[in-house]
Write an enzyme that holds these catalytic residues in place. Structure first.
Site, PDB file in Angstrom:
ATOM      1  N   GLY A 105       8.770   1.236 -17.384  1.00 57.42           N
ATOM      2  CA  GLY A 105       8.471  -0.173 -17.625  1.00 57.42           C
ATOM      3  C   GLY A 105       8.405  -0.554 -19.086  1.00 57.42           C
TER       4      GLY A 105
ATOM      5  CG  HIS B 236       4.986   6.170  -9.398  1.00 55.17           C
ATOM      6  ND1 HIS B 236       4.376   5.548 -10.455  1.00 55.17           N
ATOM      7  CD2 HIS B 236       6.308   5.913  -9.522  1.00 55.17           C
ATOM      8  CE1 HIS B 236       5.296   4.922 -11.178  1.00 55.17           C
ATOM      9  NE2 HIS B 236       6.472   5.133 -10.635  1.00 55.17           N
TER      10      HIS B 236
ATOM     11  CG  ASN C 297       8.515   2.480  -7.036  1.00 53.90           C
ATOM     12  OD1 ASN C 297       7.961   1.728  -6.238  1.00 53.90           O
ATOM     13  ND2 ASN C 297       7.842   3.227  -7.898  1.00 53.90           N
TER      14      ASN C 297
ATOM     15  CE  LYS D 111       7.379   1.110 -10.890  1.00 55.18           C
ATOM     16  NZ  LYS D 111       7.134   1.415 -12.286  1.00 55.18           N
TER      17      LYS D 111
ATOM     18  CD  GLU E 250       3.638   2.329 -11.956  1.00 56.91           C
ATOM     19  OE1 GLU E 250       3.801   1.944 -10.788  1.00 56.91           O
ATOM     20  OE2 GLU E 250       4.500   2.163 -12.849  1.00 56.91           O
TER      21      GLU E 250
ATOM     22  CB  SER F 135      13.459   1.937 -19.020  1.00 59.95           C
ATOM     23  OG  SER F 135      12.115   1.535 -19.223  1.00 59.95           O
TER      24      SER F 135
ATOM     25  CD  GLU G 273       9.543   7.568 -11.800  1.00 62.48           C
ATOM     26  OE1 GLU G 273      10.490   6.817 -11.567  1.00 62.48           O
ATOM     27  OE2 GLU G 273       8.372   7.257 -11.557  1.00 62.48           O
TER      28      GLU G 273
END
Ligand code: 13P
Length: 259
Positions: A181, A100, A10, A12, A102, A221, A175
């Site tokens: 991150g 996701h 991904n 992003k 985010e 991560s 996730e």
């Protein structure tokens, strides 16, 4: 049933077209074609990079798929700024990340939005774009100890109104938000616990046989140093990789860990 692992990058909101072409070419150069017998690999660049990345992979005949990071559920119409499933099909996408964290937190995507996207993607049986349905709890929920219930509810909401014939084409990615991150990876035991719980939810919804065939990925991560331990877990069938997918060598090392 042995599940073929999936390693998906991904990207992003990273890489201009020129940068995407370079990164895709670098990955393509070191990817060995027989790996595709053992592991499915996908890269998920931003929309504008999808076609250039696909062109590189097609030219090289590299067996790596492309996936989008989002989609809108209506096929066409007055939805300014959105991208439809037919558009993704036209480019040759095999996968689409949905829900996701985010998107859920920064862009206020609800469980209902996620469900609309999942159902629209799964509706086409001829040339399906496999949704990679993202679920995962915040640190607050993890600390409360209610993370299994939280993720169970997210899975049920994402798949509401689908049946086992639809669901077999889906992928689920666990996730945990606290691991995205942050460099703080879930331990293999932590990741396995939730991935097994996701499979139990899928079994409850669609039956054990269907659930055994659905790939459950871990993301957060993941890198070339921890991939092998995570992928060794019985209910972790691959990875959704953020930061480490932006470097060809790191991404390909994670692919190798899945061989
Ligand atoms: P990182 O690998 O950068 O933690 O991102 C994970 C992720 O969000 C993949 O979708």
């Amino acid at each position: 049933m042995a599940r073929k692992p999936l390693i998906a990058g991904n990207w992003k909101m990273n890489n201009t077209i020129a940068q995407a072409v370079v990164l895709t070419q670098e990955i393509s150069n070191i990817f060995e074609s027989d790996w595709a017998d053992t592991v499915d690999v996908a890269i998920c660049p931003p929309f504008v990079d999808l076609k250039p990345a696909k062109t590189v992979l097609e030219f090289d005949k590299t067996k790596i798929s492309i996936g989008a990071q989002n989609v809108y559920w209506e096929p066409s119409g007055a939805f300014t700024g959105e991208i439809s499933i037919p558009m993704l099909k036209d480019i040759g996408c095999d996968y689409c990340i949905v829900g996701h964290s985010e998107r859920r937190t920064l862009f206020h995507e609800t469980n209902e939005d996620v469900n609309n996207k999942v159902r629209a993607l799964l509706a086409d049986k001829v040339q399906p774009i496999h949704p990679i349905v993202c679920v995962g709890e915040s640190l607050a929920v993890r600390d409360e100890g209610t993370y299994i219930d939280f993720v169970d509810a997210q899975v049920r909401a994402a798949f509401a109104g689908t049946d086992e014939i639809d669901a077999k084409d889906a992928v689920v990615a666990y996730e945990p938000i606290w691991a995205i991150g942050t460099g703080r990876t879930a331990t293999p035991d932590q990741a396995q616990e939730v991935c097994a719980a996701i499979r139990a939810t899928l079994a409850d919804l669609f039956g054990a046989e269907c659930a055994e065939g659905i790939r459950v990925l871990y993301g957060g991560s993941m890198n070339e140093g921890n991939a092998e331990m995570l992928l060794a877990q019985p209910d972790i069938d691959g990875g959704l990789i953020g930061g480490a997918s932006l470097k060809a060598a790191s991404f390909v090392d994670i692919v190798k860990a899945a061989l």
